[in-house]
Structures are given as structure tokens and as C-alpha cells.
Design a protein around this motif. Structure first.
Motif, PDB file in Angstrom:
ATOM      1  N   ASP A   8       0.818  -1.218   0.000  1.00 34.90           N
ATOM      2  CA  ASP A   8       0.000   0.000   0.000  1.00 34.90           C
ATOM      3  C   ASP A   8       0.862   1.284   0.000  1.00 34.90           C
ATOM      4  OD1 ASP A   8       0.948   0.321   2.572  1.00 34.90           O
ATOM      5  OD2 ASP A   8      -0.952  -0.130   3.573  1.00 34.90           O
ATOM      6  N   CYS A   9       2.169   1.146  -0.278  1.00 33.83           N
ATOM      7  CA  CYS A   9       3.100   2.285  -0.395  1.00 33.83           C
ATOM      8  C   CYS A   9       3.478   2.927   0.940  1.00 33.83           C
ATOM      9  CB  CYS A   9       2.575   3.391  -1.318  1.00 33.83           C
ATOM     10  SG  CYS A   9       2.099   2.774  -2.930  1.00 33.83           S
ATOM     11  N   THR A  10       3.118   2.295   2.053  1.00 31.39           N
ATOM     12  CA  THR A  10       3.483   2.885   3.348  1.00 31.39           C
ATOM     13  C   THR A  10       4.328   1.915   4.170  1.00 31.39           C
ATOM     14  OG1 THR A  10       1.621   1.981   4.614  1.00 31.39           O
ATOM     15  CG2 THR A  10       1.237   4.063   3.469  1.00 31.39           C
ATOM     16  N   ALA A  11       5.015   2.490   5.166  1.00 34.37           N
ATOM     17  CA  ALA A  11       5.599   1.701   6.255  1.00 34.37           C
ATOM     18  C   ALA A  11       4.902   2.159   7.524  1.00 34.37           C
ATOM     19  CB  ALA A  11       7.099   1.928   6.340  1.00 34.37           C
ATOM     20  N   MET A  12       4.792   1.269   8.494  1.00 41.81           N
ATOM     21  CA  MET A  12       4.134   1.622   9.753  1.00 41.81           C
ATOM     22  C   MET A  12       4.978   1.130  10.915  1.00 41.81           C
ATOM     23  SD  MET A  12       0.112   0.805   8.966  1.00 41.81           S
ATOM     24  CE  MET A  12      -0.755   1.652   7.636  1.00 41.81           C
ATOM     25  N   VAL A  13       4.874   1.844  12.043  1.00 44.26           N
ATOM     26  CA  VAL A  13       5.577   1.428  13.253  1.00 44.26           C
ATOM     27  C   VAL A  13       4.531   1.136  14.324  1.00 44.26           C
ATOM     28  CG1 VAL A  13       7.242   2.112  15.023  1.00 44.26           C
ATOM     29  CG2 VAL A  13       7.603   2.781  12.641  1.00 44.26           C
ATOM     30  N   TRP A  14       4.682  -0.015  14.988  1.00 48.78           N
ATOM     31  CA  TRP A  14       3.678  -0.507  15.935  1.00 48.78           C
ATOM     32  C   TRP A  14       4.270  -0.658  17.325  1.00 48.78           C
ATOM     33  CZ3 TRP A  14      -1.058  -1.347  13.633  1.00 48.78           C
ATOM     34  CH2 TRP A  14      -1.060  -1.425  12.230  1.00 48.78           C
ATOM     35  N   GLN A  15       3.445  -0.347  18.334  1.00 48.36           N
ATOM     36  CA  GLN A  15       3.837  -0.650  19.716  1.00 48.36           C
ATOM     37  C   GLN A  15       3.022  -1.865  20.148  1.00 48.36           C
ATOM     38  OE1 GLN A  15       4.773   2.487  22.209  1.00 48.36           O
ATOM     39  NE2 GLN A  15       5.465   1.017  23.728  1.00 48.36           N
ATOM     40  N   ILE A  16       3.714  -2.967  20.431  1.00 51.34           N
ATOM     41  CA  ILE A  16       3.041  -4.230  20.770  1.00 51.34           C
ATOM     42  C   ILE A  16       3.003  -4.360  22.286  1.00 51.34           C
ATOM     43  CG2 ILE A  16       3.094  -6.738  20.455  1.00 51.34           C
ATOM     44  CD1 ILE A  16       2.828  -5.258  17.778  1.00 51.34           C
ATOM     45  N   PRO A  17       1.812  -4.579  22.871  1.00 52.99           N
ATOM     46  CA  PRO A  17       1.751  -4.720  24.339  1.00 52.99           C
ATOM     47  C   PRO A  17       2.422  -6.024  24.792  1.00 52.99           C
ATOM     48  CG  PRO A  17      -0.404  -5.159  23.348  1.00 52.99           C
ATOM     49  CD  PRO A  17       0.490  -4.697  22.232  1.00 52.99           C
ATOM     50  N   ASP A  18       2.904  -6.051  26.044  1.00 54.08           N
ATOM     51  CA  ASP A  18       3.628  -7.228  26.540  1.00 54.08           C
ATOM     52  C   ASP A  18       2.785  -8.503  26.569  1.00 54.08           C
ATOM     53  OD1 ASP A  18       6.273  -6.677  26.916  1.00 54.08           O
ATOM     54  OD2 ASP A  18       5.955  -5.640  28.810  1.00 54.08           O
ATOM     55  N   HIS A  19       1.510  -8.352  26.869  1.00 58.63           N
ATOM     56  CA  HIS A  19       0.655  -9.541  26.959  1.00 58.63           C
ATOM     57  C   HIS A  19       0.133  -9.904  25.572  1.00 58.63           C
ATOM     58  CE1 HIS A  19      -2.443  -6.516  26.490  1.00 58.63           C
ATOM     59  NE2 HIS A  19      -1.797  -5.833  27.422  1.00 58.63           N
ATOM     60  N   SER A  20      -0.544 -11.051  25.462  1.00 63.31           N
ATOM     61  CA  SER A  20      -1.138 -11.436  24.174  1.00 63.31           C
ATOM     62  C   SER A  20      -2.177 -10.399  23.761  1.00 63.31           C
ATOM     63  CB  SER A  20      -1.835 -12.793  24.302  1.00 63.31           C
ATOM     64  OG  SER A  20      -0.892 -13.765  24.675  1.00 63.31           O
ATOM     65  N   LEU A  21      -2.327 -10.182  22.463  1.00 64.63           N
ATOM     66  CA  LEU A  21      -3.350  -9.247  21.985  1.00 64.63           C
ATOM     67  C   LEU A  21      -4.732  -9.807  22.326  1.00 64.63           C
ATOM     68  CD1 LEU A  21      -2.042  -8.263  18.417  1.00 64.63           C
ATOM     69  CD2 LEU A  21      -2.056  -6.857  20.468  1.00 64.63           C
ATOM     70  N   THR A  22      -5.615  -8.931  22.766  1.00 64.36           N
ATOM     71  CA  THR A  22      -6.980  -9.394  23.043  1.00 64.36           C
ATOM     72  C   THR A  22      -7.922  -8.995  21.916  1.00 64.36           C
ATOM     73  OG1 THR A  22      -7.215  -7.379  24.345  1.00 64.36           O
ATOM     74  CG2 THR A  22      -6.791  -9.418  25.562  1.00 64.36           C
ATOM     75  N   ARG A  23      -7.529  -7.984  21.138  1.00 65.29           N
ATOM     76  CA  ARG A  23      -8.318  -7.649  19.944  1.00 65.29           C
ATOM     77  C   ARG A  23      -7.354  -7.175  18.859  1.00 65.29           C
ATOM     78  NH1 ARG A  23      -8.990  -2.031  20.171  1.00 65.29           N
ATOM     79  NH2 ARG A  23      -8.403  -1.141  22.168  1.00 65.29           N
ATOM     80  N   ALA A  24      -7.858  -7.142  17.641  1.00 61.42           N
ATOM     81  CA  ALA A  24      -6.993  -6.776  16.515  1.00 61.42           C
ATOM     82  C   ALA A  24      -6.372  -5.399  16.750  1.00 61.42           C
ATOM     83  CB  ALA A  24      -7.795  -6.778  15.224  1.00 61.42           C
ATOM     84  N   LEU A  25      -5.091  -5.279  16.397  1.00 62.82           N
ATOM     85  CA  LEU A  25      -4.403  -4.008  16.547  1.00 62.82           C
ATOM     86  C   LEU A  25      -4.425  -3.320  15.184  1.00 62.82           C
ATOM     87  CD1 LEU A  25      -2.694  -2.237  18.439  1.00 62.82           C
ATOM     88  CD2 LEU A  25      -0.700  -3.576  17.802  1.00 62.82           C
ATOM     89  N   SER A  26      -5.090  -2.165  15.125  1.00 66.28           N
ATOM     90  CA  SER A  26      -5.239  -1.539  13.804  1.00 66.28           C
ATOM     91  C   SER A  26      -4.681  -0.127  13.753  1.00 66.28           C
ATOM     92  CB  SER A  26      -6.717  -1.514  13.402  1.00 66.28           C
ATOM     93  OG  SER A  26      -7.444  -0.814  14.385  1.00 66.28           O
ATOM     94  N   ASP A  27      -4.256   0.418  14.917  1.00 64.67           N
ATOM     95  CA  ASP A  27      -3.715   1.778  14.836  1.00 64.67           C
ATOM     96  C   ASP A  27      -2.225   1.789  15.150  1.00 64.67           C
ATOM     97  OD1 ASP A  27      -4.800   0.888  17.133  1.00 64.67           O
ATOM     98  OD2 ASP A  27      -5.179   2.859  18.015  1.00 64.67           O
ATOM     99  N   PRO A  28      -1.409   2.027  14.090  1.00 62.92           N
ATOM    100  CA  PRO A  28       0.035   2.117  14.288  1.00 62.92           C
ATOM    101  C   PRO A  28       0.378   3.378  15.065  1.00 62.92           C
ATOM    102  CG  PRO A  28      -0.547   2.728  12.050  1.00 62.92           C
ATOM    103  CD  PRO A  28      -1.808   2.267  12.696  1.00 62.92           C
ATOM    104  N   VAL A  29       1.565   3.398  15.649  1.00 66.15           N
ATOM    105  CA  VAL A  29       2.012   4.602  16.351  1.00 66.15           C
ATOM    106  C   VAL A  29       2.326   5.687  15.333  1.00 66.15           C
ATOM    107  CG1 VAL A  29       3.667   5.477  18.025  1.00 66.15           C
ATOM    108  CG2 VAL A  29       3.050   3.089  18.068  1.00 66.15           C
ATOM    109  N   VAL A  30       2.873   5.264  14.198  1.00 69.24           N
ATOM    110  CA  VAL A  30       3.190   6.258  13.179  1.00 69.24           C
ATOM    111  C   VAL A  30       3.097   5.598  11.796  1.00 69.24           C
ATOM    112  CG1 VAL A  30       5.700   5.863  13.308  1.00 69.24           C
ATOM    113  CG2 VAL A  30       4.882   8.049  12.506  1.00 69.24           C
ATOM    114  N   VAL A  31       2.603   6.365  10.819  1.00 68.12           N
ATOM    115  CA  VAL A  31       2.539   5.902   9.422  1.00 68.12           C
ATOM    116  C   VAL A  31       3.548   6.729   8.631  1.00 68.12           C
ATOM    117  CG1 VAL A  31       1.077   5.645   7.388  1.00 68.12           C
ATOM    118  CG2 VAL A  31       0.092   5.363   9.667  1.00 68.12           C
ATOM    119  N   LEU A  32       4.416   6.034   7.894  1.00 65.90           N
ATOM    120  CA  LEU A  32       5.461   6.728   7.131  1.00 65.90           C
ATOM    121  C   LEU A  32       5.073   6.734   5.657  1.00 65.90           C
ATOM    122  CD1 LEU A  32       8.452   4.972   8.938  1.00 65.90           C
ATOM    123  CD2 LEU A  32       7.414   7.174   9.512  1.00 65.90           C
TER     124      LEU A  32
END
Length: 470
Positions: A104-128
Motif C-alpha cells: 500500500d506504499c506505506t511503512a508503519m511502526v507498531w507498539q506491541i503490548p507485553d501480553h497477548s493481543l486481546t483484539r486486533a491491533l489496527s492503529d500504528p504509532v506512526v505511518v510513514l
């Protein structure tokens, strides 16, 4: 007269590869079927990330390492990209930060929580956003905080400060598709391979190619190149007759290779994974069912074949654990994560030793998670080697450490709702009320932090029980 020993002395002569027991793998993962020569998998001491098939956009799976066994088919994914994800890379300085890039022509940076994900993670910390075509490569700077390199099918390389979300510099010296990018040990240079069959060494801060070599391998199929610890470049490619080949080059003298070795006839691109501490390289061919490993030495033949780990099933991709994630108590010197069509299987590489003591000859101090400098310092021309940590006690990843961050670093703070300041005009608040509010905020923050620490401690205990180490 004593006969000179013909057998070369090396502590890595007997590196022994072994797949883990079935219940220690990760099952029911639908590995991406995208035709792109990336490794589809990235690991660090906390997490395993795998690019997966997903309808409508691009997704990848992130699992805590301890979450072995069958992966629930409804397990939440990371789903921010609108096209297939092509590459992922964990930040070397924060085990909870991961970069991804996509068609999609972008790179994204994600902050992953320490525990298992409980729901889908859809908001990156930053979109490049800066590439005009798909982005196929992401690679973090080895020693400077928050510096990320991206390479796209627009033949452009952009280097970002992800703490501000801004591009720092870009290079358009490549006339064709970039196959691979590798930083050197201190991040002052990187080398690239390109569809125009050239191997280049680039100085990003001068925005120039400082050395290049046409056709280090004569074949036209894709090449890969990585910097070694001492500044040489290790390459994989193909001969004119489509034999797979590997080479070792001195970039200050590109005329002749230090070593050039033909391997076999097979059409899978050889992905090299390099261990700077042992000066070893593991070669994983896409579609191969074996992993070959070599030691790079000072004396002929310079690239020394050690052994091959073979299994029955071909690999779709591979993840390589940073040295601080291996188990020193078992003399494990490397761990690879092999992707099949539907699962991920860890492979441990160990040097058998009789003693239970810490083997300091196998574990020199290794690159730790602390960055050696800030992005501004790197941009101003400073170079620093990685900050090393001892492996003597085994490496314990820090739990959700707070990022010490330069001014406006978006990676540090969890996203908060931005209130319009006009609704609360701080000037009109009585000073006592303002102080009370600030004090209450501080108290709440302290409570949250202590609860987070308690959660982390409990999670640590839990993962020790589930891993059987408690």
C-alpha cells in the motif's frame, strides 16, 4: 617430524542443529503466499511475528514466544495496512516496537503490548508516507535510536526518524528494483543489491554511493548482501549457469573477491542470517529444506563450510533470533524460526559441551538493547558501535520499559485523546485547583505504573511456569 594437523581448529566445528519438540512450535498459522523474497518472519527475545494471509488488506500475527502450540484461528492480528505486508523488522532497541511495510506504499511502526493481543491491533504509532510504489524492505539502524530505513519499488531509499514521523534523507541512486539492504555494524554505511546486478556501498549522510561492483555474481537472478563485523561484505547469488554461489568482498577493493564458492543448482534465493559474535552465517534458501552454515575466518579459505541442518519439509521463510534471546544454559548459539505453510518451527543451534558452567568463549559480550546515540547525533555525523551486554546471567528482556525519548517522540506515549485546549482554558483556573489536578494526575500515573509493573511480574511468573523454567 610431527604432521601438521589438517583439521582446522574451531569451536564451531560441531554446531548441532535440532528442531524443537512438536508442542514447542506454533501451529495453524496461515503463512502469507505473497511472492516476495523476504523472510516473512521476525523474532526477538519477547515475540514472534509472522506475515499471514488475510482477506482485505495486509496483516501479520504477533505472539509472545511462550505462547506455543496451536494458534486459535480467531487470534487477533495486526491489521493496519490496506495491501499485503511485504517485510517486518523488530526494533533492536525496544522489544515492543516493530516496523512493517506493504504494497500500500506505506511503512508503519507498531507498539506491541507485553501480553497477548486481546483484539486486533489496527492503529500504528506512526505511518510513514513517502514512497510512490510498494515498500518492500524495512530495516532499523543498528545503533541510533528511532532511525528506520525503507526501500520501495520506486527505487527510492528513505531514512526516517520514527520519533517524529519525518523523513531525514532519501537516496535515488538505484535505477531498478532494490533486492536487499544491510547496515554495517555501526550504521555509518549500508550495502544494497539491485536488479541492475550491482552491489553498492552507500553513505546515507553524504547521500552518495561510495563503492560499487558490477555483477559480483554473474547470473541475473536476485542477489543478497550483508555487512560482516569487520566491514567486509558477504553475498549470495547465482552463476551464469544458475548455480547458487556465495562470495566475500572487501569494499575498499572490489576488483577481486576474497572468496567465491559455488554451492548447488537450485532456484531458491539464499537468505543469509549473520551472527556477528561468532562470525557465522546461516544460509536459508526459500523452498529448500536445509540450512547450511559457514564460519567466516581471517585465513584461507575465508568462508569455511561447517555443516547442514536438514529436514523433510521446505521453508517458506525464516526468522533469526538476536543473540540476547538464546539459551546460554544449553550452549545454544543461534535459534532460527522456520516457516512452513501452516506452522512455525524453532530450530536450535547448539555447541555440545560437557560442562554446566557458563561458556564465555561461546558468548562474548553481545549487542544489547540500549541505543548508542540519538537520531540527531547520527545525522550530525557521529558513529558509535553497539553498546554491549554480558550474556553470563542469560539475557532477561526488560519488561515494558519506558522509552527515554527525544523531544516529541511519538513512540513513547500511548495515544491519548487530544482535547481542544479552548474547552479548558488553563489560565482561567485558580492556581490551587490547577495544583490539585496536577497532583491527582501524578498520583494516578504512579498507580497505573505500579499496576503495570505488578502485571509484568505476574506475566513473567506465568511464562516461567508455562515454559517449565520456574
Amino acid at each position: 617430524r610431527r604432521r601438521r594437523s589438517i583439521v582446522r581448529q574451531s569451536k564451531f566445528r560441531h554446531v548441532f542443529g535440532q528442531a524443537v519438540k512438536a508442542d514447542q512450535g506454533y501451529d495453524d498459522i496461515r503463512v502469507s503466499k505473497v511472492t516476495w523474497d523476504s523472510s516473512f518472519c521476525a523474532v526477538n527475545p519477547k515475540f514472534l511475528a509472522v506475515i499471514v494471509e488475510s482477506s482485505g488488506g495486509g496483516a501479520f500475527l504477533v505472539l509472545p514466544l511462550s505462547k506455543t502450540g496451536r494458534v486459535d484461528k480467531n487470534y487477533p492480528l495486526v491489521i493496519g495496512h490496506s495491501g499485503p505486508v511485504l517485510d517486518i523488522d523488530w526494533c533492536p532497541h525496544d522489544d515492543n516496537i516493530l516496523a512493517s511495510c506493504s504494497e500500500d506504499c506505506t511503512a508503519m511502526v507498531w507498539q506491541i503490548p507485553d501480553h497477548s493481543l486481546t483484539r486486533a491491533l489496527s492503529d500504528p504509532v506512526v505511518v510513514l508516507e513517502g514512497h510512490s510504489k510498494r515498500v518492500g524492505i524495512v530495516s532499523w539502524h543498528p545503533t541510533a535510536r528511532n532511525i528506520l530505513l525503507t526501500a520501495g519499488s520506486d527505487n527510492l531509499i528513505i531514512i526516517w526518524n520514527v520519533g517524529t514521523g519525518e523523513p531525514l534523507l532519501s537516496m535515488d541512486d538505484h535505477p531498478d528494483l532494490i533486492y536487499s539492504v544491510s547496515w554495517n555494524r555501526n550504521g555509518s554505511l549500508f550495502c544494497t543489491t539491485c536488479k541492475d546486478r550491482r552491489l553498492r556501498v552507500c553513505d546515507p549522510r553524504k547521500r552518495e554511493v561510495v563503492a560499487e561492483r558490477l555483477a559480483p555474481h554473474e547470473g541475473i537472478r536476485p542477489m543478497r548482501a550483508i555487512f560482516t563485523r569487520d566491514g567486509n561484505i558477504f553475498t549470495t547469488g547465482f552463476t551464469r549457469m544458475s548455480q547458487r554461489e556465495l562470495g566475500l568482498w572487501d569494499p575498499t577493493n572490489f576488483e577481486e573477491p576474497i572468496a567465491l564458492l559455488e554451492l548447488d543448482t537450485s532456484n531458491g534465493v539464499l537468505l543469509p542470517y549473520y551472527d556477528a559474535d561468532a562470525n557465522m552465517v546461516y544460509l536459508c534458501g526459500k523452498g529448500d529444506s536445509s540450512v547450511r552454515y559457514f564460519e567466516i575466518t581471517e585465513e584461507p579459505p575465508y568462508v569455511h563450510y561447517l555443516s547442514t541442518f536438514s529436514s523433510k519439509e521446505p521453508q517458506r521463510g525464516m526468522g533469526f533470533m538476536p543473540k540476547r534471546g538464546v539459551d546460554v544454559s544449553k550452549c545454544e548459539i543461534a535459534r532460527l524460526y522456520k516457516l512452513h505453510d501452516k506452522k512455525c518451527e524453532p530450530i536450535t543451534m547448539t555447541v555440545p559441551r560437557k560442562s554446566d558452567l557458563f561458556q564465555d568463549d561461546l558468548y562474548p559480550d553481545t549487542a544489547g538493547p540500549e541505543p548508542a546515540m540519538e537520531p540527531e547525533e547520527w545525522l550530525d555525523g557521529r558513529d558509535e558501535d553497539p553498546i554491549l551486554v554480558s550474556m553470563r546471567e542469560g539475557y532477561v528482556p526488560p519488561k515494558s520499559r519506558e522509552l527515554k525519548v527525544a523531544k516529541k517522540n511519538v513512540l513513547d506515549s500511548r495515544p491519548t485523546t487530544r482535547r481542544s485546549m479552548s474547552t479548558v482554558d488553563t489560565n482561567s483556573l485558580p492556581p490551587q485547583l490547577l495544583e490539585r489536578l496536577l497532583e491527582e494526575i501524578q498520583n494516578l500515573k504512579a498507580t497505573v505504573l505500579s499496576q503495570e509493573k505488578r502485571i509484568c511480574d505476574l506475566e513473567n511468573k506465568l511464562s516461567q511456569y508455562t515454559n517449565g523454567t520456574a
